[in-house]
Design an enzyme around this catalytic site. Structure first.
Site, PDB file in Angstrom:
ATOM      1  N   ALA A 225       0.946  -1.336   0.002  1.00  0.00           N
ATOM      2  CA  ALA A 225      -0.061  -0.007  -0.101  1.00  0.00           C
ATOM      3  C   ALA A 225       0.936   1.315   0.020  1.00  0.00           C
ATOM      4  CB  ALA A 225      -0.964  -0.033   1.265  1.00  0.00           C
ATOM      5  N   GLY A 229      -2.241   5.856  -1.717  1.00  0.00           N
ATOM      6  CA  GLY A 229      -2.544   6.385  -2.923  1.00  0.00           C
ATOM      7  C   GLY A 229      -3.692   5.490  -3.583  1.00  0.00           C
ATOM      8  N   ASP A 246       1.570  -3.169   4.278  1.00  0.00           N
ATOM      9  CA  ASP A 246       2.923  -2.726   3.672  1.00  0.00           C
ATOM     10  C   ASP A 246       4.124  -3.448   4.416  1.00  0.00           C
ATOM     11  OD1 ASP A 246       3.954  -0.711   1.249  1.00  0.00           O
ATOM     12  OD2 ASP A 246       5.462  -0.870   2.828  1.00  0.00           O
ATOM     13  N   CYS A 339       5.810   0.722 -11.377  1.00  0.00           N
ATOM     14  CA  CYS A 339       6.146   1.972 -11.910  1.00  0.00           C
ATOM     15  C   CYS A 339       7.445   1.938 -12.806  1.00  0.00           C
ATOM     16  CB  CYS A 339       6.272   3.079 -10.919  1.00  0.00           C
ATOM     17  SG  CYS A 339       7.103   2.870  -9.399  1.00  0.00           S
TER      18      CYS A 339
END
Length: 385
Positions: A225, A229, A246, A339
């Site tokens: 997490a 967001g 997390d 990402c």
């Protein structure tokens, strides 16, 4: 501070960064020791420092050396500014340019500020987009907001933010996305932000959440997490039983307050508690990765990455996939996101996962690059038979 004094300050900070101090820490230390610097000075120096880090190779070539002075000198030359007008040695200005500080022509990869060792992998992953993407990553990223559409429309958010002095416009990557066009530094003190009507979130990150198969009543786990967001973005899409976890719980420290501000409920789970709430209808894992798609925002990561670290991250990603697969309900979904722009962290991970685990098929796959405006992202959604 004069413009020349700001250059001197940036040079000193960059020398500390090049010596191994994280940029944020170096900037904080400078700010504490420089009480004379106003907010405008601090913002200007910060911009100089991060522009130099994003363009470290090309500016070093243009400045004649990979030093703080060389990077700032190269940045001026790249911008078409004659450094002799600012490097005067007068007052707090940097000393005059010497005969040994002449510009050199950057190599093709240096001009794109691409690490040599990573170029083959990036070229293989990006194909014809390689050069345009690397060029885009040399520049500052836009600022995006996510509208909490559970509470107001995007048009209403634009009007409200405008009344608060913040300019925005819709962005095509997601129906919730606004690109900030004016007064970005006012966002975190604006009523819209403080009341949970708008959150800072990259547009491609919002597009990832928009592509998830969510509907009311589902049990959903955000396994990596971070700050939450995507957790909050999922909560705005549907009424969910939402859980967040997390590996570094401190990253989620602000999540309960942010969730309350947004008017949603999120249960934060420690590692041992995650299996107790299984099975989940959807498990999202936005896994640790190279961050190559977000190098505009975190440019130090580009230069710190090594082959060993890339291999370590790929191994970690595989372990996370193996850990979360049993948590997904029959007929449920696993969403894997990075990402990263690198195929070994993206398509190759999913192919290897399916070889290790039978009974899964890909129902959706998306890749975003910075050419679309947001960060680079990869998403694969897999269904469990």
């Amino acid at each position: 501070m004069t413009p020349a004094a700001r250059l001197s300050a940036a040079i000193g900070i960059l020398d500390r960064v090049l010596a191994g101090t994280p940029a944020e820490q170096a900037l904080t230390n400078w700010g504490r020791a420089s009480r004379f610097a106003g907010s405008g000075d601090r913002h200007a120096v910060r911009d100089l420092v991060f522009d130099a880090i994003r363009n470290r190779r090309s500016h070093a070539a243009l400045g004649g050396a990979e030093t703080g002075r060389g990077l700032i000198l190269g940045g001026l030359r790249a911008a078409g500014v004659n450094p002799d007008t600012l490097f005067t040695g007068e007052g707090h200005a940097p000393g005059p340019v010497t005969a040994g500080e002449q510009p050199q022509t950057p190599s093709e990869l240096a001009a794109l500020d691409c690490p040599d060792w990573l170029a083959p992998a990036l070229q293989a992953s990006l194909g014809g987009d390689f050069a345009p993407v690397m060029e885009t990553l040399r520049h500052r990223a836009p600022v995006f907001l996510r509208v909490n559409t559970a509470r107001l429309s995007r048009d209403a958010a634009i009007a409200r933010l405008a009344a608060e002095g913040i300019g925005t416009r819709p962005h095509p990557l997601a129906e919730t996305a606004l690109e900030v066009t004016g007064n970005a530094r006012k966002i975190q003190i604006s009523p819209s932000y403080l009341e949970g009507l708008a959150e800072l979130q990259d547009a491609a990150s919002q597009a990832v959440v928009a592509a998830l198969p969510l509907h009311a009543g589902q049990s959903v786990l955000d396994y990596c997490a971070g700050g939450g967001g995507k957790t909050l973005a999922m909560a705005a899409r549907a009424e969910l039983r939402l859980y967040a976890h997390d590996a570094a719980p401190q990253r989620m420290a602000d999540l309960p307050a942010r969730a309350a501000r947004a008017g949603v409920a999120v249960t934060v789970l420690a590692g041992a508690d995650v299996p107790r709430h299984a099975p989940y209808d959807l498990v999202l894992a936005d896994v640790p990765c190279t961050g190559s798609g977000s190098w505009r925002r975190a440019p130090e990561a580009k230069w710190a990455l090594t082959p060993a670290r890339l291999a370590e991250l790929c191994a970690l990603q595989a372990r996370i996939l193996d850990t979360i697969a049993p948590l997904v309900a029959a007929g449920g979904h696993l969403a894997y996101a990075t990402c990263s722009l690198l195929e070994p962290e993206n398509q190759a991970q999913i192919a290897a996962f399916r070889q290790r685990h039978s009974g899964w098929h890909v129902t959706a796959e998306r890749r975003f690059t910075p050419l679309e405006g947001g960060d680079g992202f990869y998403l694969a959604v897999l269904a469990r038979k």
